[in-house]
Design a protein around this motif. Structure first.
Motif, short mmCIF file in Angstrom:
data_model
loop_
_atom_site.label_atom_id
_atom_site.label_comp_id
_atom_site.label_asym_id
_atom_site.label_seq_id
_atom_site.Cartn_x
_atom_site.Cartn_y
_atom_site.Cartn_z
N ASP A 197 0.13 5.69 -4.01
CA ASP A 197 0.14 6.86 -4.88
C ASP A 197 0.43 6.46 -6.31
O ASP A 197 1.01 5.41 -6.57
N ASN A 233 -0.93 9.66 4.30
CA ASN A 233 -0.74 10.03 2.90
C ASN A 233 0.73 10.35 2.62
O ASN A 233 1.32 11.20 3.28
N ARG A 234 1.32 9.64 1.66
CA ARG A 234 2.69 9.84 1.21
C ARG A 234 3.69 9.79 2.36
O ARG A 234 4.73 10.44 2.35
N ARG A 275 7.54 8.71 1.71
CA ARG A 275 8.25 9.77 0.99
C ARG A 275 8.55 10.96 1.91
O ARG A 275 9.64 11.55 1.86
N SER A 300 3.90 5.40 -6.93
CA SER A 300 4.39 4.26 -6.16
C SER A 300 3.94 2.97 -6.82
O SER A 300 2.99 2.95 -7.59
#
Length: 196
Positions: free
Chosen positions: A49, A147-148, A151, A52
C-alpha cells in the motif's frame, strides 16, 4: 534480454505501480515505481500500500510472479509492524491463530513481540508520536497477502498499525537497501527463485 529480477525498497507514500498516480481523490501526481526504477517491462510481484514501506520484487518472469503471488504456494512474507500499545500475550495468540476480517478467517501466522526497536531508516513524514500512547514492534510472517491484511489483523485485536515495513519475501530480504534504492538479485538469490 532474458528474465530480470529486481529488489526495491519502496518508500512511504509511493504507489506500487508504474502508471501515473493521479486519481480523482488525489489529483496531484504521486510518486510511482517509474520514479525510481528505469527498467522497462518488469512488474511488481504483489503490492505494498501507499502507506507501507519495504521490500518489493519486480520481474518479467511470469512463472515466478505467479508462484510467489498465488496463495496456494504459501510463500512467507515477513513484516516489522509498529502498533499502538503493547499487545498482551492473548492478542499475540489471536494473531497467530488467525483472526476474522471482513468475513474472512486469516491463516495462522508467526508473530513475535520485538524486544528492541528495529533498525530502520526514518520515515518521511515520521509517525506522529503521542506521549500517552506507548507503541510496540511486532515481527509478523504471513503466508498469504490479502488487501491491507496486516493492518486489518492488528486492528482486529485492538492494536492499530502505525508503521508497516516488509523486510522479506521468501528468501529475499532488504539487506543493505535504503528507501528508494533497488538492485538486481544475486546469482544465488536467482537460483533459489527459479526453484520456487
Amino acid at each position: 534480454m532474458g528474465y530480470q529480477y529486481v529488489l526495491f525498497y519502496k518508500p512511504y507514500n509511493v504507489l506500487s505501480q508504474f502508471s501515473p498516480g493521479n486519481t480523482p481523490t488525489a489529483p496531484a501526481a504521486r510518486l510511482t515505481l517509474k520514479d525510481f526504477i528505469p527498467m522497462p517491462g518488469i512488474y511488481p510481484v504483489g503490492r505494498l500500500d501507499r502507506d507501507s514501506e519495504g521490500l518489493m520484487l519486480l520481474t518479467n518472469h511470469g512463472q515466478v510472479q505467479h508462484r510467489l503471488s498465488d496463495p496456494q504456494f504459501a510463500h512467507p512474507r515477513t513484516y516489522w509492524v509498529q502498533v499502538e500499545h503493547v499487545p498482551r500475550p492473548s492478542a499475540l495468540a489471536q494473531l497467530r491463530q488467525g483472526v476474522t476480517i471482513k468475513g474472512y478467517r486469516t491463516r495462522p501466522c508467526q508473530v513475535n513481540l520485538l524486544q528492541a526497536v528495529p533498525s530502520l531508516p526514518p520515515r518521511h513524514p515520521p509517525i506522529r508520536h503521542r506521549q500517552r500512547i506507548p507503541t510496540a514492534w511486532l515481527e509478523m510472517t504471513l503466508h498469504e497477502g490479502k488487501n491491507r491484511q496486516v493492518r486489518r489483523m492488528t486492528a482486529a485485536v485492538g492494536h492499530p498499525t502505525l508503521r508497516l515495513v516488509r523486510i522479506a519475501i521468501a528468501h529475499l530480504t532488504l539487506d543493505h537497501l535504503q528507501p528508494g534504492q533497488w538492485r538486481l538479485v544475486t546469482p544465488s538469490e536467482r537460483q533459489r527463485l527459479l526453484q520456487i
